[in-house]
Structure formats: C-alpha cells, structure tokens
Write an enzyme that holds these catalytic residues in place. Sequence first.
Site, PDB file in Angstrom:
ATOM      1  N   GLU A  36      23.366  18.400-110.613  1.00 43.47           N
ATOM      2  CA  GLU A  36      23.693  17.418-109.657  1.00 43.47           C
ATOM      3  C   GLU A  36      22.666  17.281-108.388  1.00 43.47           C
ATOM      4  O   GLU A  36      22.659  18.608-107.859  1.00 43.47           O
ATOM      5  CB  GLU A  36      24.850  17.135-109.194  1.00 43.47           C
ATOM      6  CG  GLU A  36      25.981  17.285-110.416  1.00 43.47           C
ATOM      7  CD  GLU A  36      27.351  16.782-110.132  1.00 43.47           C
ATOM      8  OE1 GLU A  36      27.971  15.700-110.823  1.00 43.47           O
ATOM      9  OE2 GLU A  36      27.995  17.229-109.196  1.00 43.47           O
ATOM     10  N   CYS A  50      19.405  16.876-101.303  1.00 41.32           N
ATOM     11  CA  CYS A  50      20.156  17.980-101.647  1.00 41.32           C
ATOM     12  C   CYS A  50      19.860  18.472-102.997  1.00 41.32           C
ATOM     13  O   CYS A  50      20.259  17.776-103.915  1.00 41.32           O
ATOM     14  CB  CYS A  50      21.597  17.675-101.312  1.00 41.32           C
ATOM     15  SG  CYS A  50      22.593  19.219-101.740  1.00 41.32           S
ATOM     16  N   CYS A  60      28.191  28.488-110.135  1.00 43.78           N
ATOM     17  CA  CYS A  60      27.794  29.217-109.193  1.00 43.78           C
ATOM     18  C   CYS A  60      29.033  30.473-109.242  1.00 43.78           C
ATOM     19  O   CYS A  60      30.036  30.441-109.833  1.00 43.78           O
ATOM     20  CB  CYS A  60      28.092  28.784-107.748  1.00 43.78           C
ATOM     21  SG  CYS A  60      27.801  30.067-106.358  1.00 43.78           S
ATOM     22  N   CYS A 115      33.744  30.930-103.873  1.00 49.69           N
ATOM     23  CA  CYS A 115      34.148  30.410-102.557  1.00 49.69           C
ATOM     24  C   CYS A 115      35.323  29.618-102.824  1.00 49.69           C
ATOM     25  O   CYS A 115      35.428  28.590-103.567  1.00 49.69           O
ATOM     26  CB  CYS A 115      33.277  29.770-101.435  1.00 49.69           C
ATOM     27  SG  CYS A 115      31.860  30.731-101.314  1.00 49.69           S
ATOM     28  N   CYS A 149      35.414  25.529-102.479  1.00 46.34           N
ATOM     29  CA  CYS A 149      34.263  24.971-103.104  1.00 46.34           C
ATOM     30  C   CYS A 149      34.351  24.551-104.528  1.00 46.34           C
ATOM     31  O   CYS A 149      34.700  25.592-105.429  1.00 46.34           O
ATOM     32  CB  CYS A 149      32.996  25.855-102.635  1.00 46.34           C
ATOM     33  SG  CYS A 149      31.429  25.083-103.471  1.00 46.34           S
ATOM     34  N   GLU A 164      23.879  29.342-105.489  1.00 41.24           N
ATOM     35  CA  GLU A 164      23.315  30.285-104.520  1.00 41.24           C
ATOM     36  C   GLU A 164      21.736  30.586-104.595  1.00 41.24           C
ATOM     37  O   GLU A 164      21.281  31.267-105.331  1.00 41.24           O
ATOM     38  CB  GLU A 164      24.125  31.525-104.745  1.00 41.24           C
ATOM     39  CG  GLU A 164      23.486  32.621-103.607  1.00 41.24           C
ATOM     40  CD  GLU A 164      23.606  32.061-102.134  1.00 41.24           C
ATOM     41  OE1 GLU A 164      24.314  31.480-101.622  1.00 41.24           O
ATOM     42  OE2 GLU A 164      22.283  32.270-101.691  1.00 41.24           O
ATOM     43  N   CYS A 222      29.307  17.974 -99.647  1.00 43.37           N
ATOM     44  CA  CYS A 222      29.252  19.448 -99.786  1.00 43.37           C
ATOM     45  C   CYS A 222      30.647  20.091-100.531  1.00 43.37           C
ATOM     46  O   CYS A 222      31.629  19.597 -99.962  1.00 43.37           O
ATOM     47  CB  CYS A 222      29.376  19.892 -98.225  1.00 43.37           C
ATOM     48  SG  CYS A 222      27.963  19.465 -96.949  1.00 43.37           S
TER      49      CYS A 222
HETATM   50  N1  SAH Z   1      25.624  28.871-101.855  1.00 44.11           N
HETATM   51  C1  SAH Z   1      24.971  28.298-100.890  1.00 44.11           C
HETATM   52  C2  SAH Z   1      24.391  26.751-101.008  1.00 44.11           C
HETATM   53  C3  SAH Z   1      25.255  25.728-100.983  1.00 44.11           C
HETATM   54  S1  SAH Z   1      25.587  24.927 -99.627  1.00 44.11           S
HETATM   55  C4  SAH Z   1      25.648  28.256 -99.649  1.00 44.11           C
HETATM   56  O1  SAH Z   1      27.050  28.519 -99.764  1.00 44.11           O
HETATM   57  O2  SAH Z   1      25.363  27.991 -98.468  1.00 44.11           O
HETATM   58  C5  SAH Z   1      26.967  24.023 -99.617  1.00 44.11           C
HETATM   59  C6  SAH Z   1      27.673  23.993 -98.210  1.00 44.11           C
HETATM   60  O3  SAH Z   1      28.939  23.241 -98.449  1.00 44.11           O
HETATM   61  C7  SAH Z   1      28.077  25.394 -97.969  1.00 44.11           C
HETATM   62  O4  SAH Z   1      27.809  25.381 -96.619  1.00 44.11           O
HETATM   63  C8  SAH Z   1      29.398  25.197 -97.988  1.00 44.11           C
HETATM   64  O5  SAH Z   1      30.086  26.371 -96.969  1.00 44.11           O
HETATM   65  C9  SAH Z   1      29.781  23.941 -97.960  1.00 44.11           C
HETATM   66  N2  SAH Z   1      31.009  23.575 -98.640  1.00 44.11           N
HETATM   67  C10 SAH Z   1      31.710  24.160 -99.700  1.00 44.11           C
HETATM   68  N3  SAH Z   1      32.651  23.758 -99.996  1.00 44.11           N
HETATM   69  C11 SAH Z   1      32.945  22.683 -99.172  1.00 44.11           C
HETATM   70  C12 SAH Z   1      33.842  21.560 -98.960  1.00 44.11           C
HETATM   71  N4  SAH Z   1      35.122  21.511 -99.974  1.00 44.11           N
HETATM   72  N5  SAH Z   1      33.905  20.699 -98.161  1.00 44.11           N
HETATM   73  C13 SAH Z   1      32.869  20.926 -97.055  1.00 44.11           C
HETATM   74  N6  SAH Z   1      31.960  21.634 -97.122  1.00 44.11           N
HETATM   75  C14 SAH Z   1      32.026  22.538 -98.377  1.00 44.11           C
END
Ligand code: SAH
Length: 334
Positions: free
Chosen positions: A87, A100, A107, A111, A114, A154, A326
Amino acid sequence: MILDFSLEEMTRFLVDKVGLKAFKARMVFEWIYQKAILDYDQMTSLHQSERDLLKEKAPFPTWTITEHPTKDSNKLTAITEDGSCIELVILKSKAAPTLCVSSQVGCALKCAFCETGILGAARNLTTSEIIYQVLLAEKKTGGIGNIVLMGMGEPLLNLDNVLKAISILHEPSGLNISPRRITLSTAGIVPGIETLLAANLGINLAISLNAPTDELRETLMPINKTYPIASLIRAAKSYQEKSGRRVTVEYVLLREINDTPQIIRSLIALLRRTGFHVNLIPYNPTSGDYKRPTLERINWVQGQLEASHINATIRQSKGIDVSGACGMLSSVIK
Ligand code: SAH
C-alpha cells in the site's frame, strides 16, 4: 527489472543486453523518470522494433492497483506479480502532495498498536518496487513534493534496497529529488541509523519513540528489548549532529497508556534540550485494544512539551476512513 537501475547501470544493461545505442538508453531513462512514462509503446522516440525488444527484455512491473480516494488522501493498494499486497498513500496538502511509501510487505516488528505487524513475517521490497511506487504517484499527481518512508515495513531492515532507491530518485537527469525532501522513519533499529549516517545521504530521520521509559516501550514495541531507549536517543542525537538535519520524534498517543501526566513528565525529561521535533500522532483505530485520547488531552500534551521548549506538532490523520492513515496499512488483501 528496469527500475532497479541507475542511469549508468541502465545504459550498460540496455546497450549490452538489449542492443540499444547509448543515447537511446538515456532516452528510456528520461522517459521513465522525467515524464513518468511507464509503457514502452508511449516512448515515441524509439522504433517499434526497439520497443518490442524492451518489452521482452526489460519489462515494467505489472501490478493490479485499486484506488481508495478520500478528500485529503488517496490510498493505492497494489497486488504484485507474486501476489503480495503493498500500500502507498498520497497525502494532499496545500503545496505538492506528500507520498508515503512502503519498504516491506508486512512487518516483523509487531508493535502492539500497528496493523502492519499483524501478519508478522515480512518480505523486503526490491529497489524496483520502491521506485515504482514513486513513479505511480508522480504519474497520478503530476509531481509529488515530499516522500516519507512511513508506509508498511521497517525501512532500516531493508536498507540496501532503500538506499539504492533513494540514490536513483536523486539522479539529476531523472526525478532529481533532493534528499531533503525524503524522510525515513524507523521503529529504532540502532545499527541501521548508524549505517544511514555513514551513507551520508542527507535525508531526514524520524524515530518512532512512542514511550519515554523502557518499561512501557517494551510492552508496546518489542524491538525495544534489543535496542533500548538510551541507545536509540544516542544514535538519533548523533544523526542530528553529524547530518545537520533535525530529527523528528513520532509519538502515537494512546489514551491512559502514554498520555498521563507522569509519562509526559518522563517524555519531557528525555527530550529536553535534544532539539528534536516531536510529532504527536493521535492513535488511529486498528484491531488492537487502544483508544485515542480526547482532543483536550492531545492539546494538553502539546502544550506541556511546548512549555518545556520542545517543539511539538499534532499530525493530522489523513486517510483514516480508507484505512490509509499511520498504523492502518496491512498486507491483508481487502
Ligand atoms: N517501521 C517504521 C516505519 C513506519 S512509520 C516505524 O515504525 O517508524 C509508521 C508510523 O505510524 C510510526 O511512527 C508508528 O509509530 C505510527 N503508528 C503505528 N500504528 C499507529 C496507529 N494505530 N495510529 C497512529 N500511528 C501509528
């Protein structure tokens, strides 16, 4: 794949393997990167016989793409040749749109908040697959502004392909995208930050901190057990000092988890005088069991940071209604 190549590599490949003249090879590069033409039949300065050869020997990706537009974003879901789902999200803004891009399918970092981690195991995207996302967005928008590596995956666990893609995007006779327009976000792969710094590209770095203590961060981001907060902050400070680019700290706000007065006090203590910019991201709904804080609480957190001279902005959640914001990108084919 044709999109894996720098200008020099493409020239060599098209001369040696396809039998084109060098100046024709350059034309192909310019058609692709200056005009976003991704179909040899539209490259009118080539002979039909050359186009046919190129189609056979240097094909473009053949993805099936579905668009999910909203008023402020457009999420593109692509199914690749091997059936993987990628995506990418185009975020509209007053200036040129931001793109983006994803760096992996799925991944591995899991987390808790996420969606992308839900399926676990990831496949790295190739350089070509990263570049193709940018070219698709260029074609769609007529010119993107900033690129953020904040989609699925990542990026620092796929660093070779990511670095190669960034250098191709930077080619002066191609898209000529300045590294200053590119931001890479990481969940905190410390050795990757060091490699990125050594590569000296001058791109922007964002770190997904999300919690100011190891105790809390470990429960939200398992990667913290390998690279605890102190090592991450040290690497980010060193990146900022040596690259001269201000580091952004991303902080997903989760109600009653990381937005309490006590936790915010720890966050301030951790970030005071670092010069980092904080981006507060109100939680976007996933299948996880979290809640977004109230608007009042979100503004309070920002106010507390600002009062301690820590620059903080609140990130608008574009694309939430098409699961394009995000943390909402998933490799589950919908
Ligand atoms: N893996 C990398 C790149 C992905 S960036 C990283 O973690 O930085 C995606 C961003 O969205 C990250 O800052 C993450 O913390 C944030 N994110 C993940 N799940 C989210 C959610 N449910 N709501 C808002 N932000 C989220």
